[in-house]
Design an enzyme around this catalytic site. Structure first.
Site, PDB file in Angstrom:
ATOM      1  N   ASP A  28       0.838  -1.203   0.000  1.00  0.00           N
ATOM      2  CA  ASP A  28       0.000   0.000   0.000  1.00  0.00           C
ATOM      3  C   ASP A  28       0.867   1.245   0.000  1.00  0.00           C
ATOM      4  OD1 ASP A  28      -2.883   1.123   0.516  1.00  0.00           O
ATOM      5  OD2 ASP A  28      -1.519   2.255   1.805  1.00  0.00           O
TER       6      ASP A  28
ATOM      7  N   LYS B   2      -1.888   5.965  -4.616  1.00  0.00           N
ATOM      8  CA  LYS B   2      -2.959   6.951  -4.428  1.00  0.00           C
ATOM      9  C   LYS B   2      -2.652   8.272  -5.126  1.00  0.00           C
ATOM     10  CE  LYS B   2      -3.437   4.901   0.174  1.00  0.00           C
ATOM     11  NZ  LYS B   2      -2.093   4.637   0.685  1.00  0.00           N
TER      12      LYS B   2
ATOM     13  N   TYR C  59       3.842   9.677  -0.201  1.00  0.00           N
ATOM     14  CA  TYR C  59       4.805   9.070   0.728  1.00  0.00           C
ATOM     15  C   TYR C  59       6.249   9.273   0.255  1.00  0.00           C
ATOM     16  CZ  TYR C  59       0.600   6.637   2.440  1.00  0.00           C
ATOM     17  OH  TYR C  59      -0.666   6.337   2.915  1.00  0.00           O
TER      18      TYR C  59
ATOM     19  N   HIS D 201      -6.750   9.809  -2.792  1.00  0.00           N
ATOM     20  CA  HIS D 201      -6.236   9.769  -1.414  1.00  0.00           C
ATOM     21  C   HIS D 201      -7.175  10.495  -0.435  1.00  0.00           C
ATOM     22  CE1 HIS D 201      -2.126   9.337   0.762  1.00  0.00           C
ATOM     23  NE2 HIS D 201      -3.106   9.174   1.604  1.00  0.00           N
TER      24      HIS D 201
HETATM   25  N1  LIG Z   1      -5.212   6.594   3.180  1.00  0.00           N
HETATM   26  C1  LIG Z   1      -4.654   7.330   4.112  1.00  0.00           C
HETATM   27  O1  LIG Z   1      -4.931   8.534   4.260  1.00  0.00           O
HETATM   28  C2  LIG Z   1      -3.658   6.696   5.032  1.00  0.00           C
HETATM   29  C3  LIG Z   1      -3.278   7.344   6.221  1.00  0.00           C
HETATM   30  C4  LIG Z   1      -2.383   6.702   7.083  1.00  0.00           C
HETATM   31  C5  LIG Z   1      -1.873   5.462   6.743  1.00  0.00           C
HETATM   32  N2  LIG Z   1      -2.229   4.865   5.559  1.00  0.00           N
HETATM   33  C6  LIG Z   1      -1.675   3.544   5.163  1.00  0.00           C
HETATM   34  O2  LIG Z   1      -1.826   2.639   6.256  1.00  0.00           O
HETATM   35  C7  LIG Z   1      -0.544   2.088   6.591  1.00  0.00           C
HETATM   36  C8  LIG Z   1      -0.514   1.726   8.074  1.00  0.00           C
HETATM   37  O3  LIG Z   1      -0.831   2.804   8.893  1.00  0.00           O
HETATM   38  P1  LIG Z   1       0.241   3.598   9.735  1.00  0.00           P
HETATM   39  O4  LIG Z   1       1.509   3.711   8.956  1.00  0.00           O
HETATM   40  O5  LIG Z   1      -0.427   4.799  10.235  1.00  0.00           O
HETATM   41  O6  LIG Z   1       0.598   2.751  10.947  1.00  0.00           O
HETATM   42  P2  LIG Z   1       0.344   1.403  11.695  1.00  0.00           P
HETATM   43  O7  LIG Z   1       0.644   0.272  10.800  1.00  0.00           O
HETATM   44  O8  LIG Z   1      -0.971   1.482  12.384  1.00  0.00           O
HETATM   45  O9  LIG Z   1       1.455   1.547  12.833  1.00  0.00           O
HETATM   46  C9  LIG Z   1       2.785   1.647  12.541  1.00  0.00           C
HETATM   47  C10 LIG Z   1       3.521   1.807  13.849  1.00  0.00           C
HETATM   48  O10 LIG Z   1       3.330   0.641  14.642  1.00  0.00           O
HETATM   49  C11 LIG Z   1       4.586   0.023  14.912  1.00  0.00           C
HETATM   50  N3  LIG Z   1       4.388  -1.437  14.791  1.00  0.00           N
HETATM   51  C12 LIG Z   1       4.176  -2.159  13.678  1.00  0.00           C
HETATM   52  N4  LIG Z   1       4.008  -3.460  13.957  1.00  0.00           N
HETATM   53  C13 LIG Z   1       4.128  -3.570  15.309  1.00  0.00           C
HETATM   54  C14 LIG Z   1       4.054  -4.662  16.196  1.00  0.00           C
HETATM   55  N5  LIG Z   1       3.823  -5.900  15.767  1.00  0.00           N
HETATM   56  N6  LIG Z   1       4.225  -4.405  17.528  1.00  0.00           N
HETATM   57  C15 LIG Z   1       4.462  -3.159  17.971  1.00  0.00           C
HETATM   58  N7  LIG Z   1       4.543  -2.080  17.171  1.00  0.00           N
HETATM   59  C16 LIG Z   1       4.367  -2.277  15.840  1.00  0.00           C
HETATM   60  C17 LIG Z   1       5.534   0.552  13.869  1.00  0.00           C
HETATM   61  O11 LIG Z   1       6.846   0.602  14.388  1.00  0.00           O
HETATM   62  P3  LIG Z   1       8.031  -0.262  13.711  1.00  0.00           P
HETATM   63  O12 LIG Z   1       8.129   0.193  12.282  1.00  0.00           O
HETATM   64  O13 LIG Z   1       9.218   0.090  14.525  1.00  0.00           O
HETATM   65  O14 LIG Z   1       7.642  -1.712  13.841  1.00  0.00           O
HETATM   66  C18 LIG Z   1       5.003   1.970  13.653  1.00  0.00           C
HETATM   67  O15 LIG Z   1       5.454   2.834  14.674  1.00  0.00           O
HETATM   68  C19 LIG Z   1       0.427   3.203   6.156  1.00  0.00           C
HETATM   69  O16 LIG Z   1       1.748   2.742   6.067  1.00  0.00           O
HETATM   70  C20 LIG Z   1      -0.189   3.603   4.833  1.00  0.00           C
HETATM   71  O17 LIG Z   1       0.139   2.672   3.810  1.00  0.00           O
HETATM   72  C21 LIG Z   1      -3.128   5.452   4.725  1.00  0.00           C
END
Ligand SMILES: NC(=O)c1ccc[n+]([C@@H]2O[C@H](COP(=O)([O-])OP(=O)(O)OC[C@H]3O[C@@H](n4cnc5c(N)ncnc54)[C@H](OP(=O)(O)O)[C@@H]3O)[C@@H](O)[C@H]2O)c1
Length: 321
Positions: A46, A80, A51, A113
């Protein structure tokens, strides 16, 4: 065998229920990270133009293909359209730039997006665009309606360069409007979803319309700690006692519990991790399940807490109100 995919409307494409999120992966780390994610078993990647790492994402994907770990058709690549490219003449060039940066010849799913048309910034001046143009202090909007933007998204399908198209950060009103004129219904809606922000009515209604739902930020405040006050001050979900108790009971990690909670709603997840062990364990959520009592306990954590909120970044845009 547990269900691992959601079948998308129109194409019947199988979208993996778990994918790898690319937000905040530095472009310089991206090739290795995406390559490792594919090696670990991720088949959905994704990404997004905003990004600023599509070159690295593409290198990681192409390295894995070149080494024979996967074929292109085994992968489901999502990216996106950023807000500054909503105008009729800017959508195809923005799409082509993503494609070229990633070194691919089609995208599995292309999303709008945000339903927020922002004034165009020439990529020669700044790429990717941002919420705020360099030198300004607030968002400058552009008069480019979503129906025109969606029409151009549909042409990407006609031209066979995007297999599926969808939206992100849209609410029911925006979707209802889109349904009145679209030739192709969105295949998916991607929104923020976790036990602190469950959006139950939105999820159920959208799924009833035949639109698949993907959750972003499944770990709630975890990825907003350095971005806004809300992320900094909210009680972390990963260490919340209810989540930890359920994790201990199942011999799983709190992260796995949060991801499993989502896929049990038939909502796809796209966790991001830079750590290879966490990356792997985030995929391991299929061969076990939460009991109704666990789900009920997690559902009690609802507090309407949205972390990816334009207002929390200091913009005068209460987008989700
Ligand atoms: N459409 C939109 O507007 C939008 C907005 C936000 C995000 N997104 C998408 O959604 C994806 C995921 O959301 P997100 O990046 O906000 O974050 P997330 O996946 O909810 O959280 C990432 C955080 O959690 C930690 N983490 C990951 N696995 C873990 C585990 N097993 N145990 C403990 N901590 C863990 C990571 O640290 P480490 O890296 O150190 O493991 C990082 O700090 C994004 O990468 C993006 O592709 C889309």
């Amino acid at each position: 065998m547990a269900q691992t995919h959601i079948e998308l409307n129109r194409t019947g494409d199988k979208m993996p229920l778990v994918g790898f999120g690319c937000w905040k992966v530095e472009d310089s780390d991206c090739e290795e990270t995406i390559y490792n994610a594919i090696k670990a078993g991720y088949r959905l990647i994704d990404g997004a133009a905003v990004y600023a790492n599509e070159v690295g994402v593409g290198r990681g994907i192409n390295k894995a293909i070149k080494e024979g770990i996967v074929k292109r058709e085994d992968l489901f690549v999502v990216t996106k359209l950023w807000n500054t490219y909503h105008q009729k003449d800017h959508i195809r060039p923005a799409f082509d730039r993503s494609l070229k940066d990633m070194g691919l010849d089609y995208i599995d799913l292309y999303l709008i997006h945000f339903p927020v048309p922002i004034k165009y910034v020439d990529p020669a001046v700044q790429y990717p665009g941002d919420w705020i143009e360099e030198g300004n202090t607030d968002i400058l909007y552009e008069r480019s309606p979503i129906h025109v933007c969606w029409g151009e998204m549909e042409k990407l399908v006609d031209d066979k360069v995007a297999r599926n198209i969808g939206v992100s950060n849209f609410n029911v009103m925006a979707l209802l409007d889109l349904f009145t004129y679209c030739r192709y219904k969105p295949a998916t809606l991607q929104v923020e979803l976790h036990p602190y922000l469950q959006q139950k009515r939105l999820v159920e209604w959208v799924q009833k319309q035949g639109v698949a739902v993907t959750a972003y930020s499944s770990f709630g405040p975890a990825s907003y700690v350095t971005l806004n006050e809300e992320g900094k001050t909210a009680k972390p979900l990963l260490t919340h006692e209810s989540v930890q108790d359920i994790a201990t009971k199942h011999g799983k990690s709190p992260a796995q519990i949060l991801l499993r909670w989502s896929i049990q709603r038939n909502v796809a997840v796209i966790p991001k991790s830079m750590n290879q062990e966490r990356m792997k364990s985030n995929l391991d959520i299929f061969e076990w399940s939460l009991e109704q009592g666990d789900v009920d306990a997690l559902n009690k954590l609802e507090m309407g807490a949205r972390f990816n909120d334009t207002v929390s970044y200091g913009f005068d845009l209460p987008l989700f109100d």
